[in-house]
Design an enzyme around this catalytic site. Structure first.
Site, short mmCIF file in Angstrom:
data_model
loop_
_atom_site.label_atom_id
_atom_site.label_comp_id
_atom_site.label_asym_id
_atom_site.label_seq_id
_atom_site.Cartn_x
_atom_site.Cartn_y
_atom_site.Cartn_z
N ASN A 1 0.89 -1.18 0.00
CA ASN A 1 0.00 0.00 0.00
C ASN A 1 0.92 1.22 0.00
O ASN A 1 1.49 1.59 1.02
CB ASN A 1 -0.88 -0.03 1.26
CG ASN A 1 -1.74 1.20 1.38
OD1 ASN A 1 -1.88 1.97 0.42
ND2 ASN A 1 -2.34 1.39 2.56
N TRP A 2 1.03 1.77 -1.22
CA TRP A 2 1.98 2.88 -1.35
C TRP A 2 1.47 4.16 -0.68
O TRP A 2 2.21 5.10 -0.47
CB TRP A 2 2.26 3.17 -2.83
CG TRP A 2 3.06 2.07 -3.53
CD1 TRP A 2 3.50 0.92 -3.00
CD2 TRP A 2 3.48 2.09 -4.89
NE1 TRP A 2 4.19 0.18 -3.93
CE2 TRP A 2 4.20 0.88 -5.13
CE3 TRP A 2 3.33 2.99 -5.97
CZ2 TRP A 2 4.76 0.56 -6.37
CZ3 TRP A 2 3.91 2.65 -7.19
CH2 TRP A 2 4.62 1.44 -7.39
N LYS A 3 0.21 4.21 -0.41
CA LYS A 3 -0.44 5.39 0.17
C LYS A 3 -0.20 6.59 -0.75
O LYS A 3 -0.18 6.41 -1.98
CB LYS A 3 0.06 5.65 1.60
CG LYS A 3 -0.11 4.42 2.49
CD LYS A 3 0.11 4.74 3.94
CE LYS A 3 0.04 3.46 4.75
NZ LYS A 3 0.22 3.66 6.16
N HIS B 1 -9.43 1.32 4.95
CA HIS B 1 -8.18 1.57 5.66
C HIS B 1 -8.43 2.56 6.79
O HIS B 1 -9.21 3.50 6.65
CB HIS B 1 -7.12 2.12 4.68
CG HIS B 1 -5.75 2.09 5.24
ND1 HIS B 1 -5.30 3.03 6.13
CD2 HIS B 1 -4.72 1.22 5.06
CE1 HIS B 1 -4.05 2.75 6.48
NE2 HIS B 1 -3.68 1.64 5.84
N GLU C 1 -6.80 4.98 7.84
CA GLU C 1 -6.52 6.39 7.53
C GLU C 1 -7.72 7.01 6.82
O GLU C 1 -8.04 8.18 7.04
CB GLU C 1 -5.24 6.49 6.68
CG GLU C 1 -4.00 6.18 7.51
CD GLU C 1 -2.80 5.67 6.72
OE1 GLU C 1 -2.85 5.70 5.48
OE2 GLU C 1 -1.83 5.23 7.35
N GLU D 1 -5.51 -4.67 10.63
CA GLU D 1 -4.44 -3.70 10.84
C GLU D 1 -4.70 -2.93 12.12
O GLU D 1 -5.51 -1.99 12.14
CB GLU D 1 -4.37 -2.72 9.67
CG GLU D 1 -4.03 -3.39 8.36
CD GLU D 1 -3.51 -2.38 7.33
OE1 GLU D 1 -2.51 -2.68 6.69
OE2 GLU D 1 -4.11 -1.29 7.22
N GLY E 1 2.49 2.26 10.76
CA GLY E 1 3.50 3.31 10.59
C GLY E 1 4.17 3.73 11.87
O GLY E 1 4.89 4.72 11.91
N SER F 1 3.40 -2.14 10.50
CA SER F 1 4.85 -2.23 10.71
C SER F 1 5.40 -3.62 10.41
O SER F 1 6.30 -4.10 11.10
CB SER F 1 5.22 -1.81 12.14
OG SER F 1 4.83 -0.47 12.36
N GLY G 1 4.83 1.16 4.70
CA GLY G 1 6.17 1.72 4.54
C GLY G 1 7.13 0.80 3.82
O GLY G 1 7.88 1.22 2.92
C1 PEP Z 1 -0.71 0.21 6.13
O1 PEP Z 1 -0.78 1.41 6.03
O2 PEP Z 1 -1.52 -0.54 5.58
C2 PEP Z 1 0.41 -0.33 6.87
C3 PEP Z 1 0.36 -1.54 7.28
O3 PEP Z 1 1.45 0.50 7.10
P1 PEP Z 1 2.86 0.10 7.74
O4 PEP Z 1 3.27 -1.19 7.14
O5 PEP Z 1 3.78 1.20 7.35
O6 PEP Z 1 2.66 0.02 9.21
#
Ligand code: PEP
Length: 684
Positions: free
Chosen positions: A443-445, A528, A530, A600, A606, A646, A668
């Protein structure tokens, strides 16, 4: 079938060896005499000392008994069956020689317990040899009665027992007396020939000499007195009934009178001091013997010393011990048969043996007017009672050992089986897991411009080859079409990070599911945290988006997860269940096939904080159980549930090893090809 035959033969051969060894061990002198007979037949008697034949007798009994027990318990199976085969081969040759040359009338295989003819012995050995050969060919099909680690107890205890039996029988008298002079035997009865019994027939040849010429004659053509007698040979020409006692006679030395009848008919007690050879007799209890003789005289009991020694021997004995009792002559073999002790004491009453004493035990002390006192060892103890002793001291301890060992082995088996079952369950879970789709999705966001995105996608196509999971990259809308072009023909699939909750129309700035699909994307990430948090996407909005995505042929990676406060309040289960119920649990089972769940925890996204593998597994299992409640166990088993938060190459293997974690949604770490590949490789 083979197994059954081998095990039946195992029992037959082992019991034969045990019996054969035991009956020899209870009468070591008997076996020694037999070995001496063999030595004589081979003209080796002068070369082999008595101690050697005695050691051979004790050893032979021990070897047979121990081999029999080891075979019965299947201890050292390979070695034991080979030794038995070697033993039987040697014995078969010996019995073949006995059968042909007839040096002894009975081979002595079973001591005096079972007397076989030489022909029967040969047949028995040929059969045993065949059985031994089969056992040596298939030793490993014999199941053990005792585990490997406890076998030494059986081995050592058996050696101790059988050597103990031999030594006891040597020091005292045979533990079991199978001879016709055993305690309780009526000697006269033993001498009887049943009416009508066939008598053996003999032929005697006389060797005579006249004028230096030697010739053989029979009784019929016996020559006149001009011929001188040289030698005679008597051979049996027809076997007949031979009574168990056929050579018992007592001749008083003093007057040469045969007193056999007098002794056997005596209503009172008769003590017989038996010594085949007075020259070698043990004289340590001579005082005891003299006392007994005096007491016997006082009580009016007869007392004779029966020996095969000549006058010189008798004289020597008298001088050594001061013996005053009358000496009588009896055949040496008969004396050795009557009692296995030199000297030994036998008490008769009306021709019945009522007591026996070895020279190593106290002879009875007679009290005037009282019958001679018998001890346990010297009186008529039944075979059953003696067998009871063998059972208590040998068989019972072994049975208890086998029982304890089997219980121990069983408990170990149960433990092993439990582990095996749990391994099986684990394998089953793994199989189920491998049947589900495994995914690593990026997930490049809102990262990377178009060129950077295209370059990353390109790099990924170069580094990710033949992955062990599905690889998806979720890119901003702007990248989709270009990236789709780049990844065409590779193993990488494409996902959008969002889509509109409206199908089309006047929604400035929005991108519909249909538009997403038209770029070549196959997936869309929805729900998600976010988007829920920053763009206020409610469960209802997400429900619309999910339906539109599915309707447009997109698969949905649906994200759920609790915040830190919710986790701390231990509300994570409630939260995820509500999120599922709010947006996706209304779907049909058919639609559900296109849903991938991504758990998640918001506190891990993150932040560098990862849920531990166990924490993640626990909630993944819970999520799967929620799916099972709605769609059933099978659908739940087939549902892919990803972990996100993470996740890195370093922790991915531990997370992915869990039964309910089927991959990851990576933020990330999906922005660098090497990092992302590291996570994909966790499936290797
Ligand atoms: C995400 O945003 O889906 C995610 C898992 O981020 P990260 O791996 O950076 O924690």
């Amino acid at each position: 079938m083979k197994r059954v035959v081998v095990n039946i033969l195992r029992i037959i051969v082992s019991l034969t060896f045990i019996f054969s060894g035991f009956v020899k061990a209870v009468d070591p002198l008997g076996t020694q005499y037999k070995l001496q007979d063999y030595a004589e037949a081979l003209a080796l008697q002068e070369m082999i000392p008595d101690w050697a034949t005695l050691v051979a007798s004790v050893s032979l009994a021990a070897v047979e008994f121990v081999l029999g027990i080891l075979l019965l318990f299947a201890i050292n199976r390979r070695l034991v069956t080979k030794l038995i085969l070697v033993f039987m081969t040697a014995m078969t040759f010996v019995t073949l020689w006995i059968y042909i040359a007839n040096p002894v009338s009975d081979c002595g295989c079973f001591g005096d317990a079972v007397v076989l003819t030489n022909g029967q012995t040969l047949l028995k050995n040929v059969l045993l040899l065949a059985a031994a050969a089969l056992l040596a060919l298939r030793p490993m099909v014999m199941p053990r009665f005792v585990s490997l680690s406890n076998q030494w107890i059986v081995r050592q205890y058996t050696i101790l027992f059988i050597v103990g039996v031999s030594l006891y029988s040597l020091y005292y008298l045979p533990l079991f007396d199978f001879r016709p002079y055993h305690i309780g035997a009526d000697i006269r009865k033993g001498m009887e020939i049943p009416e009508g019994a066939e008598m053996p027939q003999f032929e005697t040849t006389f060797i005579m000499e006249k004028d230096g010429v030697r010739k053989e004659f029979s009784l019929e053509d016996y020559p006149d007195s001009t011929w001188t007698f040289i030698d005679s040979k008597t051979v049996t020409i027809k076997e007949g009934y031979v009574p168990p006692i056929h050579d018992f006679s007592i001749q008083r030395v003093e007057d040469g009178e045969d007193i056999t009848d007098e002794v056997l008919d005596n209503d009172g007690y008769t003590f017989l001091l038996i010594s085949p050879h007075l020259e070698t007799a043990d004289d340590s209890r001579f005082g005891n013997i003299e006392q007994l003789y005096e007491d016997a005289k006082d009580n009016g009991y007869a007392f004779y010393c029966l020996t095969a020694s000549n006058e010189e021997g008798m004289q020597q004995w008298s001088e050594k011990t001061g013996a005053e009792y009358p000496f009588c002559n009896t055949d040496e073999i008969t004396l050795k048969t009557i009692i296995r002790s030199n000297p030994g004491l036998v008490l008769l009453k009306k021709g019945v043996v009522i007591g026996k004493w070895s020279h190593n035990e106290e002879f009875p002390v007679l009290q005037k007017g009282k019958a001679p006192q018998m001890t346990e060892a010297t009186s008529n103890v039944s075979y059953l009672k003696k067998l009871g002793g063998v059972f208590i001291y040998y068989i019972l301890p072994l049975l208890l050992l086998v029982l304890a060992d089997r219980l121990w082995a069983w408990s170990r088996w149960v433990k092993k089986e439990e582990t095996r079952q749990s391994n099986k369950l684990f394998k089953l879970l793994k199989i189920k897991k491998t049947m589900r789709k495994k995914i690593v999705a990026g997930n490049w966001k809102m990262n990377k411009n178009l060129q950077e995105g295209v370059a990353l996608a390109k790099e990924l196509t170069e580094v990710v080859k033949n992955p062990n999971c599905d690889v998806i990259i979720g890119t901003p809308f702007i990248h989709l079409a270009s990236v789709a072009e780049v990844i065409k023909g590779s193993c990488i699939q494409l996902s959008a990070e969002n889509c509109a909750d409206k199908a089309s129309g006047a929604y400035t700035g929005e991108v519909s599911a249909e538009m997403v699909k038209s770029t070549g994307a196959e997936y869309v990430i929805l729900g998600h945290s976010e988007r829920r948090e920053y763009y206020n996407e409610t469960p209802e909005i997400l429900k619309e988006k999910v339906e539109l995505a599915l309707a447009n042929g997109l698969k949905v990676i649906f994200c759920i997860g609790e915040s830190l406060e919710q986790r701390e309040a231990n509300k994570q289960n409630e939260v995820v269940k509500a999120e599922l119920a709010g947006s996706v649990f209304h779907l049909s089972a058919e639609q559900w096939k296109n849903i991938v769940i991504a758990y998640e925890p918001i506190w891990a996204i993150g932040t560098g904080k990862t849920a531990t593998a166990d924490q993640a597994e626990e909630i993944h299992a819970y999520i799967r159980s929620c799916v099972a409640e709605v769609y059933g166990a099978q659908v739940a088993d087939d549902t892919t549930i990803l972990y996100g938060g993470s996740c890195k190459a370093s922790n991915a293997p531990e997370l992915f090893a869990k039964a309910d974690i089927d991959g990851g949604l990576i933020g990330g770490a999906s922005l660098k090809a090497a990092d992302f590949k590291g996570i994909i490789d966790a499936w290797n």
